[in-house]
Design a protein around this motif. Structure first.
Motif, PDB file in Angstrom:
ATOM      1  N   GLU A 185     -48.421  -0.948  12.484  1.00 45.16           N
ATOM      2  CA  GLU A 185     -47.944   0.163  11.668  1.00 45.16           C
ATOM      3  C   GLU A 185     -49.096   0.688  10.827  1.00 45.16           C
ATOM      4  O   GLU A 185     -49.847  -0.087  10.234  1.00 45.16           O
ATOM      5  CB  GLU A 185     -46.794  -0.291  10.773  1.00 45.16           C
ATOM      6  N   GLU A 222     -49.893   3.051   7.705  1.00 44.09           N
ATOM      7  CA  GLU A 222     -49.398   3.790   6.542  1.00 44.09           C
ATOM      8  C   GLU A 222     -50.379   4.900   6.193  1.00 44.09           C
ATOM      9  O   GLU A 222     -51.589   4.772   6.408  1.00 44.09           O
ATOM     10  CB  GLU A 222     -49.255   2.845   5.344  1.00 44.09           C
ATOM     11  N   LEU A 279     -48.371  -5.680  14.171  1.00 44.48           N
ATOM     12  CA  LEU A 279     -47.022  -6.216  14.326  1.00 44.48           C
ATOM     13  C   LEU A 279     -47.118  -7.714  14.584  1.00 44.48           C
ATOM     14  O   LEU A 279     -47.964  -8.173  15.350  1.00 44.48           O
ATOM     15  CB  LEU A 279     -46.303  -5.526  15.486  1.00 44.48           C
ATOM     16  N   ALA A 312     -50.327   2.861  17.222  1.00 41.61           N
ATOM     17  CA  ALA A 312     -49.804   2.640  15.865  1.00 41.61           C
ATOM     18  C   ALA A 312     -48.573   3.495  15.618  1.00 41.61           C
ATOM     19  O   ALA A 312     -48.558   4.691  15.948  1.00 41.61           O
ATOM     20  CB  ALA A 312     -50.872   2.950  14.823  1.00 41.61           C
ATOM     21  N   PHE A 313     -47.538   2.873  15.050  1.00 41.90           N
ATOM     22  CA  PHE A 313     -46.379   3.590  14.533  1.00 41.90           C
ATOM     23  C   PHE A 313     -46.762   4.078  13.137  1.00 41.90           C
ATOM     24  O   PHE A 313     -47.044   3.268  12.255  1.00 41.90           O
ATOM     25  CB  PHE A 313     -45.159   2.679  14.475  1.00 41.90           C
ATOM     26  N   LYS A 340     -46.405   5.681   9.472  1.00 41.76           N
ATOM     27  CA  LYS A 340     -45.417   5.736   8.402  1.00 41.76           C
ATOM     28  C   LYS A 340     -45.929   6.620   7.266  1.00 41.76           C
ATOM     29  O   LYS A 340     -47.112   6.605   6.947  1.00 41.76           O
ATOM     30  CB  LYS A 340     -45.131   4.332   7.860  1.00 41.76           C
ATOM     31  N   SER A 374     -45.551  10.370  14.076  1.00 42.19           N
ATOM     32  CA  SER A 374     -44.810   9.109  14.166  1.00 42.19           C
ATOM     33  C   SER A 374     -45.528   8.072  15.018  1.00 42.19           C
ATOM     34  O   SER A 374     -45.244   6.885  14.908  1.00 42.19           O
ATOM     35  CB  SER A 374     -43.414   9.355  14.762  1.00 42.19           C
ATOM     36  N   TRP A 375     -46.469   8.501  15.880  1.00 35.93           N
ATOM     37  CA  TRP A 375     -47.144   7.574  16.788  1.00 35.93           C
ATOM     38  C   TRP A 375     -48.486   8.148  17.194  1.00 35.93           C
ATOM     39  O   TRP A 375     -48.635   9.371  17.356  1.00 35.93           O
ATOM     40  CB  TRP A 375     -46.296   7.336  18.030  1.00 35.93           C
ATOM     41  N   HIS A 401     -37.478   3.292  16.639  1.00 37.45           N
ATOM     42  CA  HIS A 401     -38.614   4.139  16.352  1.00 37.45           C
ATOM     43  C   HIS A 401     -38.344   5.558  16.847  1.00 37.45           C
ATOM     44  O   HIS A 401     -37.502   5.783  17.719  1.00 37.45           O
ATOM     45  CB  HIS A 401     -39.858   3.592  17.045  1.00 37.45           C
ATOM     46  N   GLU A 440     -40.427  -5.716  16.602  1.00 32.85           N
ATOM     47  CA  GLU A 440     -40.041  -5.284  15.267  1.00 32.85           C
ATOM     48  C   GLU A 440     -41.099  -5.706  14.262  1.00 32.85           C
ATOM     49  O   GLU A 440     -41.820  -6.677  14.460  1.00 32.85           O
ATOM     50  CB  GLU A 440     -38.686  -5.882  14.846  1.00 32.85           C
ATOM     51  N   SER A 441     -41.171  -4.960  13.198  1.00 32.46           N
ATOM     52  CA  SER A 441     -42.048  -5.365  12.103  1.00 32.46           C
ATOM     53  C   SER A 441     -41.404  -6.540  11.374  1.00 32.46           C
ATOM     54  O   SER A 441     -40.261  -6.909  11.627  1.00 32.46           O
ATOM     55  CB  SER A 441     -42.242  -4.198  11.123  1.00 32.46           C
TER      56      SER A 441
END
Length: 500
Positions: A189, A191, A199, A315-316, A318, A324-325, A476, A485-486
């Protein structure tokens, strides 16, 4: 994705089994009966082959209804039919006997449609797949290759994970034939501001060796009857069969039909088909919209590190409205690194896609320029770069997935109307992933084969999914990935399990 796949599986229906593919998966599958139980898909247990009639013609073609003979018989070879008024159109109910050697039309050549066709073949049922793809099969399994530079982008489904032994068996075969491989690259993820967190202990992730679309094309090559590009525009029941046409061109007669795509085109096709129950369920499906931006750079992007780890490959994102990706196709596919280019795929959030949605077939220039600027600005913000410092890509392409990912689901593996001899399969019936698409295709194929095996004498016993309520989907913006999942998501799941 958004874009079977962008996408992925429903965690509350198919509980992850923590399967490890290659080498551990084969022993696990061989003893699957003693392992954790999973929900049974409709008709998927103890498959029975269909007995073929060698005297029945193998041709897909049938006589196209005409205004003269249509008056003599509406439905059924016995010239009897049952028309029941339901919703906004008449419900067709075939009364003709099920033939000994039936053939099924599958409209849509994505993961669900292709696996449905393969599964029907295993049960001894012939099929024909019709797909609209101009560049290849696959639906959301899209890969774009730009020549002569040799740029490669997965611009829809990015990768997939495995939690169900039935899908694992398929993936094992793809691994053996070199169609897919594990993606070991670092993902996590990101930020806004460049804060990256890997993850924790992710399950194996898989990608097409040469991109997602070649995997779909390889699946299609194993099927005897595929037609592409072909845009089925009309379904017409006549003389006990479904007759398909493409803008007036006869595409043959079939004993059952499968709708393996969704969105406006599917709704339009079903609007006057004589299948109001199926049409109603399809109309209840809500789909997100997501922008995809493909960009190639001369130099590597300044990827933030994490505790001495290598740069992330996916990367997702945030905290960035327009993103978003993001994924490094060059590192993932290892095809563009040799020529010194760096190919990235960026996806917007579904909220941004909704606010900036336009007709995807005719994107206004002003909208395209705005979205490009917003998304590149989002990349800059996510990486924590100073304003205006992101290098300019030497190649850029924008695409809108207007019908990207399902936002709700009936939580049923397939939908089948036995009186109309028509069904639906797709990832959205179970969630939003390549796994759920494949499981749905398998389920419908075995359900149809069982229906044919029964002779269709008691059709109501084979009705499924026609009245299921829809529930919202979570995951997602680019789909669900079972087991991926995180830490926070894992804690939330554990909390829910404790409560229930």
């Amino acid at each position: 994705m958004a874009a079977s796949s962008l996408f992925i599986c429903t965690p509350f229906l198919l509980r992850p089994l923590s399967l490890k593919l290659r080498p551990a998966i084969k022993p696990a599958l061989s003893s699957a009966s003693s392992g954790p139980s999973t929900p049974a898909l409709c008709g998927i247990s103890q498959p029975k082959p269909i007995k073929k009639n060698p005297h029945r013609s193998g041709s897909m073609d049938g006589q196209r209804p005409s205004s003269r003979n249509r008056k003599k018989s509406s439905y059924g070879t016995s010239r009897r039919s049952i028309l029941k008024k339901s919703f906004s159109q008449e419900q067709v109910a075939f009364t003709a006997p099920v033939p000994d050697d039936p053939i099924v039309a599958i409209i849509g050549g994505g993961m669900a449609g292709l696996i449905c066709a393969q599964s029907l073949e295993k049960r001894g049922v012939r099929s024909a797949v019709f797909d609209t793809g101009m560049h290849g099969f696959g639906g959301r399994m899209g890969t774009r290759i730009i020549e002569p530079q040799g740029l490669v982008f997965d611009h829809a489904a990015q990768f997939f994970s495995v939690s169900d032994p039935r899908f694992a068996e398929l993936v094992n075969g793809w691994l053996d034939t070199g169609l897919v491989r594990e993606w070991p690259g670092l993902i996590g993820e990101l930020e806004a501001g460049g804060h990256f967190t890997p993850l924790p202990s992710p399950p194996p992730r898989y990608i097409g060796v040469h991109g997602m679309r070649p995997l779909a094309d390889s699946l299609a090559q194993t099927l005897p009857n595929v037609v592409r590009p072909c845009w089925i525009s009309k379904l017409e029941p006549f003389n006990g069969r479904w007759h398909l046409s493409e803008n007036g061109k006869n595409r043959g007669g079939f004993d059952a039909i499968v709708i393996a795509h969704n969105g406006k085109c599917a709704n339009r096709l079903l609007a006057s088909s004589g299948l109001p129950l199926i049409a109603r369920q399809m109309k209840r499906l809500e789909l997100s919209s997501i922008w995809a931006l493909l960009a190639a750079f001369d130099d590597p992007l300044p990827i933030p590190g994490s505790r001495g780890a290598p740069p992330f490959e996916g990367a997702f994102v945030k905290g960035v409205d327009s993103l978003s990706w993001m994924a490094n196709n060059s590192a993932k596919l290892s095809r563009s690194e040799s020529n010194g280019t760096h190919c990235w795929t960026f996806f917007s959030t579904s909220a941004y896609g909704k606010r900036n949605k336009v007709p995807q077939e005719n994107i206004p220039t002003v909208t395209a320029e705005k979205v490009k600027a917003d998304m590149l600005g989002g990349v800059q913000s996510a990486l924590g770069l100073p304003e205006g410092s992101l290098q300019k890509p030497f190649y850029i392409r924008l695409q809108l997935w207007g019908a990207a990912l399902p936002m709700n689901s009936p939580n049923v593996p397939c939908i089948f109307d036995p009186r109309g001899r028509a069904g639906i399969c797709g990832d959205w019936l179970l969630g939003s992933s390549m796994e759920s698409a494949a499981l749905s295709g398998m389920a419908l194929a075995n359900h149809i084969a069982d229906y044919f095996q029964s002779g269709g004498a008691q059709p109501d016993e084979f009705a499924i999914g026609l009245h299921n309520d829809f529930q919202p989907l979570s995951g997602h913006d680019i789909g669900q990935f079972p087991g991926l999942e995180s830490e926070k998501q894992t804690e939330d799941i554990r909390d829910r399990e404790l409560v229930t």
